[in-house]
Design a protein around this motif. Structure first.
Motif, mmCIF file in Angstrom:
data_model
loop_
_atom_site.group_PDB
_atom_site.id
_atom_site.type_symbol
_atom_site.label_atom_id
_atom_site.label_comp_id
_atom_site.label_asym_id
_atom_site.label_seq_id
_atom_site.Cartn_x
_atom_site.Cartn_y
_atom_site.Cartn_z
ATOM 1 N N GLY A 1 -38.769 31.532 0.767
ATOM 2 C CA GLY A 1 -38.108 32.631 1.460
ATOM 3 C C GLY A 1 -39.030 33.792 1.769
ATOM 4 O O GLY A 1 -38.670 34.703 2.515
ATOM 5 N N GLY A 2 -40.240 33.786 1.192
ATOM 6 C CA GLY A 2 -41.188 34.855 1.463
ATOM 7 C C GLY A 2 -40.870 36.115 0.675
ATOM 8 O O GLY A 2 -40.649 36.063 -0.541
ATOM 9 N N TRP A 3 -40.834 37.247 1.341
ATOM 10 C CA TRP A 3 -40.611 38.530 0.686
ATOM 11 C C TRP A 3 -39.187 38.640 0.154
ATOM 12 O O TRP A 3 -38.321 37.823 0.494
ATOM 13 C CB TRP A 3 -40.888 39.656 1.674
ATOM 14 C CG TRP A 3 -42.361 39.861 1.954
ATOM 15 C CD1 TRP A 3 -43.388 39.092 1.508
ATOM 16 C CD2 TRP A 3 -42.932 40.880 2.762
ATOM 17 N NE1 TRP A 3 -44.584 39.555 1.982
ATOM 18 C CE2 TRP A 3 -44.338 40.664 2.756
ATOM 19 C CE3 TRP A 3 -42.425 41.944 3.490
ATOM 20 C CZ2 TRP A 3 -45.214 41.491 3.449
ATOM 21 C CZ3 TRP A 3 -43.290 42.780 4.188
ATOM 22 C CH2 TRP A 3 -44.680 42.550 4.157
ATOM 23 N N PRO A 4 -38.903 39.669 -0.668
ATOM 24 C CA PRO A 4 -37.547 39.830 -1.217
ATOM 25 C C PRO A 4 -36.485 39.932 -0.123
ATOM 26 O O PRO A 4 -36.772 40.271 1.026
ATOM 27 C CB PRO A 4 -37.652 41.148 -2.000
ATOM 28 C CG PRO A 4 -39.092 41.280 -2.337
ATOM 29 C CD PRO A 4 -39.834 40.698 -1.184
ATOM 30 N N SER A 5 -35.257 39.647 -0.491
ATOM 31 C CA SER A 5 -34.142 39.659 0.458
ATOM 32 C C SER A 5 -33.942 41.054 1.059
ATOM 33 O O SER A 5 -34.124 42.070 0.393
ATOM 34 C CB SER A 5 -32.862 39.219 -0.247
ATOM 35 O OG SER A 5 -32.996 37.892 -0.710
ATOM 36 N N HIS B 1 -33.705 36.233 -5.599
ATOM 37 C CA HIS B 1 -32.462 35.687 -6.147
ATOM 38 C C HIS B 1 -32.697 34.314 -6.747
ATOM 39 O O HIS B 1 -33.449 33.498 -6.203
ATOM 40 C CB HIS B 1 -31.390 35.615 -5.054
ATOM 41 C CG HIS B 1 -30.918 36.966 -4.616
ATOM 42 N ND1 HIS B 1 -29.829 37.587 -5.175
ATOM 43 C CD2 HIS B 1 -31.413 37.826 -3.688
ATOM 44 C CE1 HIS B 1 -29.662 38.771 -4.603
ATOM 45 N NE2 HIS B 1 -30.614 38.942 -3.702
ATOM 46 N N ASN B 2 -32.042 34.097 -7.868
ATOM 47 C CA ASN B 2 -32.156 32.832 -8.577
ATOM 48 C C ASN B 2 -31.560 31.693 -7.764
ATOM 49 O O ASN B 2 -30.578 31.888 -7.045
ATOM 50 C CB ASN B 2 -31.414 32.946 -9.917
ATOM 51 C CG ASN B 2 -31.996 32.012 -10.950
ATOM 52 O OD1 ASN B 2 -32.121 30.825 -10.701
ATOM 53 N ND2 ASN B 2 -32.345 32.560 -12.100
ATOM 54 N N ASN B 3 -32.140 30.514 -7.892
ATOM 55 C CA ASN B 3 -31.626 29.358 -7.161
ATOM 56 C C ASN B 3 -30.218 28.962 -7.584
ATOM 57 O O ASN B 3 -29.538 28.226 -6.871
ATOM 58 C CB ASN B 3 -32.566 28.160 -7.336
ATOM 59 C CG ASN B 3 -33.862 28.338 -6.563
ATOM 60 O OD1 ASN B 3 -33.849 28.769 -5.418
ATOM 61 N ND2 ASN B 3 -34.983 28.026 -7.190
ATOM 62 N N SER B 4 -29.781 29.430 -8.741
ATOM 63 C CA SER B 4 -28.427 29.120 -9.205
ATOM 64 C C SER B 4 -27.369 30.020 -8.553
ATOM 65 O O SER B 4 -26.180 29.792 -8.694
ATOM 66 C CB SER B 4 -28.335 29.257 -10.731
ATOM 67 O OG SER B 4 -28.636 30.585 -11.127
ATOM 68 N N ASN C 1 -33.098 27.265 1.558
ATOM 69 C CA ASN C 1 -34.066 28.318 1.283
ATOM 70 C C ASN C 1 -34.165 28.546 -0.223
ATOM 71 O O ASN C 1 -33.163 28.506 -0.932
ATOM 72 C CB ASN C 1 -33.640 29.618 1.979
ATOM 73 C CG ASN C 1 -34.704 30.704 1.901
ATOM 74 O OD1 ASN C 1 -35.873 30.420 1.670
ATOM 75 N ND2 ASN C 1 -34.292 31.940 2.102
ATOM 76 N N ASP C 2 -35.370 28.784 -0.688
ATOM 77 C CA ASP C 2 -35.615 29.167 -2.077
ATOM 78 C C ASP C 2 -35.790 30.683 -2.101
ATOM 79 O O ASP C 2 -36.808 31.220 -1.667
ATOM 80 C CB ASP C 2 -36.875 28.464 -2.597
ATOM 81 C CG ASP C 2 -37.171 28.773 -4.058
ATOM 82 O OD1 ASP C 2 -36.542 29.700 -4.610
ATOM 83 O OD2 ASP C 2 -38.051 28.096 -4.632
ATOM 84 N N PHE C 3 -34.777 31.402 -2.582
ATOM 85 C CA PHE C 3 -34.777 32.861 -2.560
ATOM 86 C C PHE C 3 -35.505 33.478 -3.757
ATOM 87 O O PHE C 3 -35.543 34.697 -3.889
ATOM 88 C CB PHE C 3 -33.332 33.391 -2.537
ATOM 89 C CG PHE C 3 -32.579 33.091 -1.258
ATOM 90 C CD1 PHE C 3 -32.500 34.034 -0.247
ATOM 91 C CD2 PHE C 3 -31.948 31.865 -1.078
ATOM 92 C CE1 PHE C 3 -31.802 33.778 0.926
ATOM 93 C CE2 PHE C 3 -31.245 31.593 0.096
ATOM 94 C CZ PHE C 3 -31.183 32.553 1.100
ATOM 95 N N SER C 4 -36.053 32.646 -4.625
ATOM 96 C CA SER C 4 -36.725 33.169 -5.819
ATOM 97 C C SER C 4 -38.147 33.634 -5.480
ATOM 98 O O SER C 4 -38.691 33.297 -4.424
ATOM 99 C CB SER C 4 -36.775 32.094 -6.916
ATOM 100 O OG SER C 4 -37.569 30.994 -6.492
#
Length: 221
Positions: free
Chosen positions: A119-123, A130-133, A111-114
């Motif tokens: 990931g779509g909307w914020p967590s 969130h950064n991919n790192s 998942n790409d959380f950025s």
């Protein structure tokens, strides 16, 4: 006396062999979706053996395992509660996930959380991207269970290699195919959805992965 006993057995040997042959087909059960296998002929129907588990054959284009009503190998005490259509396909929906043990098996996805990622909307845990790192993960709806694991570190193991990651989001097993979920279908009920940082830590490359990746996860004491 011994010779006579051996001689008396000889006529019975062919009969015993025939009985064994007749029983074998019913004694060997073929594996269904996500069941254990070592070769494709261990799997039912059009399923093939990938990564030691029976799954859909991408060359055939069937969706036996991903369709509504299909059972995951980890569906113990957790049946679909319905289904939804997404991009012309039918997907099972779940409110539950398999039981959590000291070491729980899951399918590992990327998942790409950025912001702007898949990931779509914020967590859900913090309302942030969130950064991919960052080593972060989302868990299927039943495991996420409305936030008690938010910000907890979980241990993830693949092929003897382990890493830790922070739970920040839900991998929604009930809804999907909309802006909130970046057009993605509902998650299966046994998913650990990790950022690229988690994949890297486990020595995996999501771009080079075509089969399901099975991991185990746990909550460190």
């Amino acid at each position: 006396m011994a010779t006579a006993a051996i001689s008396s057995l000889k006529p019975r040997l062919p009969l015993l062999s025939l009985l064994l042959i007749a029983l074998l087909p019913s004694a060997i059960a073929l594996s269904s979706c996500y069941g254990l296998c070592s070769a494709s002929n261990d799997c039912e129907g059009q399923l093939i053996c990938t990564g030691g588990r029976c799954s859909d054959d991408p060359d055939v284009g069937a969706h036996i395992c991903s369709g509504a009503g299909s059972a995951s190998k980890d569906d113990d005490n957790c049946s679909p509660n319905g289904s939804m259509e997404c991009k012309g396909e039918s997907y099972a929906t779940y409110t539950c996930s398999p039981p959590v043990f000291a070491s729980t098996e899951a399918i590992f996805t990327h998942n790409d959380f950025s912001e702007g990622g898949d990931g779509g909307w914020p967590s859900k845990c913090d309302g942030k991207y969130h950064n991919n790192s960052e080593p972060v993960v989302a868990l299927s709806t039943g495991w996420f269970n409305d936030r008690p694991l938010c910000f907890k570190m979980i241990s993830i193991t693949y092929d003897g290699r382990s890493t830790t990651a922070k739970v920040v989001d839900e991998c929604d097993s009930m809804r999907g195919c909309d802006d909130e979920h970046a057009g993605q279908p509902p998650c299966r009920n046994n998913i650990v959805d990790g950022s690229i940082a988690v994949w890297d830590a486990l020595g995996l490359d999501p771009d080079a992965t075509t089969d399901n990746v099975y991991v185990t996860w746990s909550i460190p004491e």
